[in-house]
Design a protein around this motif. Sequence first.
Motif, PDB file in Angstrom:
ATOM      1  N   LYS A 170       0.847  -1.188   0.000  1.00 19.26           N
ATOM      2  CA  LYS A 170       0.000   0.000   0.000  1.00 19.26           C
ATOM      3  C   LYS A 170       0.881   1.236   0.000  1.00 19.26           C
ATOM      4  N   PHE A 171       0.624   2.146  -0.932  1.00 16.58           N
ATOM      5  CA  PHE A 171       1.351   3.406  -1.035  1.00 16.58           C
ATOM      6  C   PHE A 171       0.329   4.520  -1.128  1.00 16.58           C
ATOM      7  N   HIS A 172       0.179   5.272  -0.035  1.00 14.57           N
ATOM      8  CA  HIS A 172      -0.856   6.307   0.052  1.00 14.57           C
ATOM      9  C   HIS A 172      -2.228   5.669  -0.208  1.00 14.57           C
ATOM     10  N   THR A 174      -3.046   3.983  -2.925  1.00 13.52           N
ATOM     11  CA  THR A 174      -2.899   2.951  -3.949  1.00 13.52           C
ATOM     12  C   THR A 174      -2.528   1.625  -3.296  1.00 13.52           C
ATOM     13  N   SER A 212      -6.552   4.267  -5.694  1.00 14.75           N
ATOM     14  CA  SER A 212      -6.090   5.306  -6.611  1.00 14.75           C
ATOM     15  C   SER A 212      -5.205   4.700  -7.695  1.00 14.75           C
ATOM     16  N   ARG A 213      -5.490   5.063  -8.933  1.00 12.69           N
ATOM     17  CA  ARG A 213      -4.678   4.619 -10.064  1.00 12.69           C
ATOM     18  C   ARG A 213      -3.838   5.763 -10.619  1.00 12.69           C
ATOM     19  N   ASN A 214      -3.521   6.710  -9.760  1.00 12.77           N
ATOM     20  CA  ASN A 214      -2.642   7.798 -10.169  1.00 12.77           C
ATOM     21  C   ASN A 214      -1.321   7.216 -10.662  1.00 12.77           C
ATOM     22  N   ASN A 217       1.720   7.443  -8.286  1.00 10.94           N
ATOM     23  CA  ASN A 217       1.617   6.563  -7.125  1.00 10.94           C
ATOM     24  C   ASN A 217       1.839   5.108  -7.508  1.00 10.94           C
ATOM     25  N   LYS A 220       5.680   4.604  -8.101  1.00  9.54           N
ATOM     26  CA  LYS A 220       6.448   4.635  -6.851  1.00  9.54           C
ATOM     27  C   LYS A 220       6.117   3.441  -5.965  1.00  9.54           C
ATOM     28  N   ALA A 221       4.845   3.024  -5.969  1.00  9.41           N
ATOM     29  CA  ALA A 221       4.466   1.860  -5.167  1.00  9.41           C
ATOM     30  C   ALA A 221       5.131   0.596  -5.701  1.00  9.41           C
ATOM     31  N   GLU A 224       8.811   0.627  -4.645  1.00 10.67           N
ATOM     32  CA  GLU A 224       8.919   0.435  -3.198  1.00 10.67           C
ATOM     33  C   GLU A 224       8.622  -1.000  -2.804  1.00 10.67           C
TER      34      GLU A 224
END
Length: 256
Positions: A170-172, A174, A212-214, A217, A220-221, A224
């Motif tokens: 999980k990233f923010h 996303t 979120s499908r930004n 994000n 970066k996810a 990470e």
Amino acid sequence: MARQRTGAARIPATARVPGIDSPTKLHDLSAIHPLLDHYPRQADQEGNMNLATEKLWPSNPPLDDMLKTQGEDDIDESTLPHGLTKDDLKRFLKRTLVVKRTSNMTTAGKIPSMYALVVVGNGQGIAGYGEGKDDEVARAVRKATNRAMRNLTAFDRYDDRTIYHDIDHKFHATKIQFRSRPPGFGNRCNHYIHEICSCIGILDISAKVWGSRNPMNVIKATFEAFTQKQKLPEDIARGRGKRVVDVQHTYYGASE
């Protein structure tokens, strides 16, 4: 009584060039800067300028000098990881995944700029991403590419084709689920993750994006999760007090 024709006066073949004291006939501009590579244009018998002039640079001109930005494009080989050189970077895969226009609201009004996110990799376990911002798209992409070269990271791959185990990260806002797959499965995932896996060299994987499908994000996810969430056989064996051979036999099957 016939009218007398009036026309525009012929423009003399003279010009004022920066760096030359008095207006004279066109000089060899390549003496001022190598990009100005044309010989002086010659006029024919009728006074017309001859456009078919010979070039001093028959091949591609050195456009890198024009686009180069000091402080952003200089890459020191000593800062590159894993003993890479600048010649190795030329063979890297480069993917420009995000290009968008941004605005910064100030007291003087909106200041527009261009944003770029670039992912680079050699397809053999080394990849990185970088972000760049500039007034022009080309310079923003160039800054992002050079920053990605400085942020190269080595990724662990099982059998040089997939991840070691399933990953939930999980990233923010996303959430991404990564699943390791058998040989020949392919990359069945989000198109941003697909490009990242191609740069890293992951051939068999499936992924599902929730929330979120930004694109920023998601990218970066993915980096990470691959760097922080994978548990290697050495780490599992150390935590369980077993040998690496036993862990590989239990988790990944018997290996010779």
